[in-house]
Design a protein around this motif. Sequence first.
Motif, short mmCIF file in Angstrom:
data_model
loop_
_atom_site.label_atom_id
_atom_site.label_comp_id
_atom_site.label_asym_id
_atom_site.label_seq_id
_atom_site.Cartn_x
_atom_site.Cartn_y
_atom_site.Cartn_z
N GLY A 11 0.80 -1.22 0.00
CA GLY A 11 0.00 0.00 0.00
C GLY A 11 0.83 1.26 0.00
N ALA A 12 0.19 2.34 -0.46
CA ALA A 12 0.74 3.68 -0.39
C ALA A 12 -0.15 4.50 0.53
N TYR A 13 0.48 5.33 1.37
CA TYR A 13 -0.29 6.15 2.31
C TYR A 13 0.08 7.61 2.12
N PHE A 14 -0.94 8.46 2.21
CA PHE A 14 -0.77 9.89 1.99
C PHE A 14 -1.12 10.63 3.28
N ALA A 15 -0.11 10.87 4.13
CA ALA A 15 -0.35 11.65 5.34
C ALA A 15 -0.65 13.10 5.00
N ASN A 16 -0.15 13.55 3.86
CA ASN A 16 -0.47 14.88 3.32
C ASN A 16 -0.32 14.81 1.81
N GLU A 17 -0.63 15.90 1.14
CA GLU A 17 -0.54 15.95 -0.32
C GLU A 17 0.44 17.05 -0.73
N ASN A 18 1.56 17.12 -0.01
CA ASN A 18 2.50 18.22 -0.20
C ASN A 18 3.50 18.01 -1.33
N LYS A 19 3.75 16.75 -1.72
CA LYS A 19 4.74 16.49 -2.76
C LYS A 19 4.05 15.97 -4.02
N HIS A 20 4.55 16.46 -5.19
CA HIS A 20 3.94 16.09 -6.46
C HIS A 20 5.01 15.89 -7.51
N CYS A 21 4.60 15.19 -8.56
CA CYS A 21 5.40 15.09 -9.77
C CYS A 21 4.43 15.07 -10.95
N LYS A 22 4.91 14.94 -12.15
CA LYS A 22 4.07 14.94 -13.35
C LYS A 22 4.25 13.65 -14.13
N ASP A 23 3.16 13.23 -14.78
CA ASP A 23 3.27 12.09 -15.69
C ASP A 23 3.71 12.61 -17.06
N ASN A 24 3.69 11.74 -18.09
CA ASN A 24 4.16 12.14 -19.40
C ASN A 24 3.15 12.96 -20.19
N ASP A 25 1.95 13.13 -19.61
CA ASP A 25 0.93 13.98 -20.22
C ASP A 25 0.72 15.25 -19.40
N ASN A 26 1.69 15.51 -18.49
CA ASN A 26 1.71 16.69 -17.63
C ASN A 26 0.59 16.71 -16.59
N ASN A 27 0.03 15.55 -16.27
CA ASN A 27 -0.94 15.45 -15.19
C ASN A 27 -0.21 15.39 -13.85
N THR A 28 -0.80 16.01 -12.82
CA THR A 28 -0.19 16.01 -11.50
C THR A 28 -0.41 14.67 -10.80
N VAL A 29 0.65 14.12 -10.24
CA VAL A 29 0.60 12.88 -9.47
C VAL A 29 1.08 13.19 -8.06
#
Length: 491
Positions: free
Chosen positions: A389-407
């Motif tokens: 599993g992946a857990y998100f204690a916050n949503e402070n860090k992001h990156c982009k996919d190859n279509d420039n969508n935020t992940v």
Amino acid sequence: MKNIVAFLLLGLTVIAASCGDDKKGDDNQWFLTPEAAVSGTTVEMTCQTRFGAGVLDNVHVGFTYAPVISGTIGSFAESTNSRVDGRLISSTLSSLAPETTYVVRAFADLSTGRVESPVISFETGDGEVPAPDPVFGTPSATGVTTTTATLNCDLSFDRDATDYSVYFRYKAVSAGDYLQVSVPVGAGPKTVGLTGLTPATVYEFQLCVAWAGEFYYSGKGSFTTPGGGTSGLAKYSQWAELPVVQDRPGDYYYAAHYCDGAPGGRNYSVCYSKKMRGAVWVAYPMHTSYTEGSAGGQNKSWRYDPVIPASVQPDLSSSYQASGDGSFSRGHMLASNDRQSDKPTNKQTFYYTNMSPQIQDGFNGGIWSTLEKNCHKMICSDTLYMVTGAYFANENKHCKDNDNNTVTVPTHYYKVLIRSKSGNTGKPIWTLTSDQIECAGYWFEHKVYSGSQPSQFIKSVSWIEEQTGQTFFPNVPNAPKATLDGSFWKI
């Protein structure tokens, strides 16, 4: 037990004179002050001496003691079980009168005559042996349904049945207060049936004894009610690895993937978040029928998951784009190495929904990779079941996919595992009792690690449930999620 080193507040000169006239000179140069450790009417006496090593060997040593009654010293007795350990003299004085003051001193009968220590006093206790504390067995839950469960726990307590009470207390892990259900007093197995429970909920419980203003508790047990009417993957009641399906319309998507080749049957299931553009968890069985082989090779067939709409998935035909929050690799939730039996089966591990942005150096290529490999050590003929599993204690860090969508980048990653203890029962795990099952979890902050081992991050499954809000192994009603035997897991 209390330690007493006290001089009796009497005229010790008078006492010394009354203890016998054979004492000559100042013998205190040979003895330190004796010490008494009192437990009821039994006293452990010790006295250090200043004699040289071996001097007391084969010498008659011990303690003389007498009660003090109404200010008068009674007849002296001599200990019969004295021992010498180097310079230390010790003895056990037993069957003394309760709640009585005694005077005592050590002695040694040398060739030149008896020498004695300073006199001390102690007071015995009331002579009653306190009742032992309650002893509890391992709590378990049986007959778990969407709204009912039976709680069980053994109790051993040697006490009059009129002055204490026994009850189970239980609550949903997410709730604040316990509910109580009384059971009959007395030693033996305790059991109670619960009704009106909430479906798809994790509960914890304990057997409790209330006695003389004190409360005693067993270890914590836990159980999870099945999801009842929830849709999707919840219908697969014999898939031991599945967590409870959470109904989050517009965000969570669920998919079950089946092997296109060997070994056949299910491959893995995924809970995917549109909002985060990444997997929340991936659940799967682990067996040598999946892991033996070399079908992965240079497969790396990155592609969209055909079951979940492509419009909500990230484009990961190349890796995530680097951002101000760092550079991240396409981390597998279900590792490619976990599916080596057949190339079509392995290809499914490259679906974008099975990916999560992970720090490569020091995490995905380090401690996380080690964890994945070490989990293979726990594969057994009965099947090992896992959730990554992946857990998100916050949503402070992001990156982009190859279509420039935020992940969104997870703050933590984890794995939870369950299997039979022996590994070869030949029975479905959901039919086993709690003492036939072992489960554990591994919890990691998403950061760079150096010199650490996965075993340092082991947790109980219940602990990880509390962090994530997920409910694991609802299809295994006797899963001992609150207990953890770290020595069992060779990870």
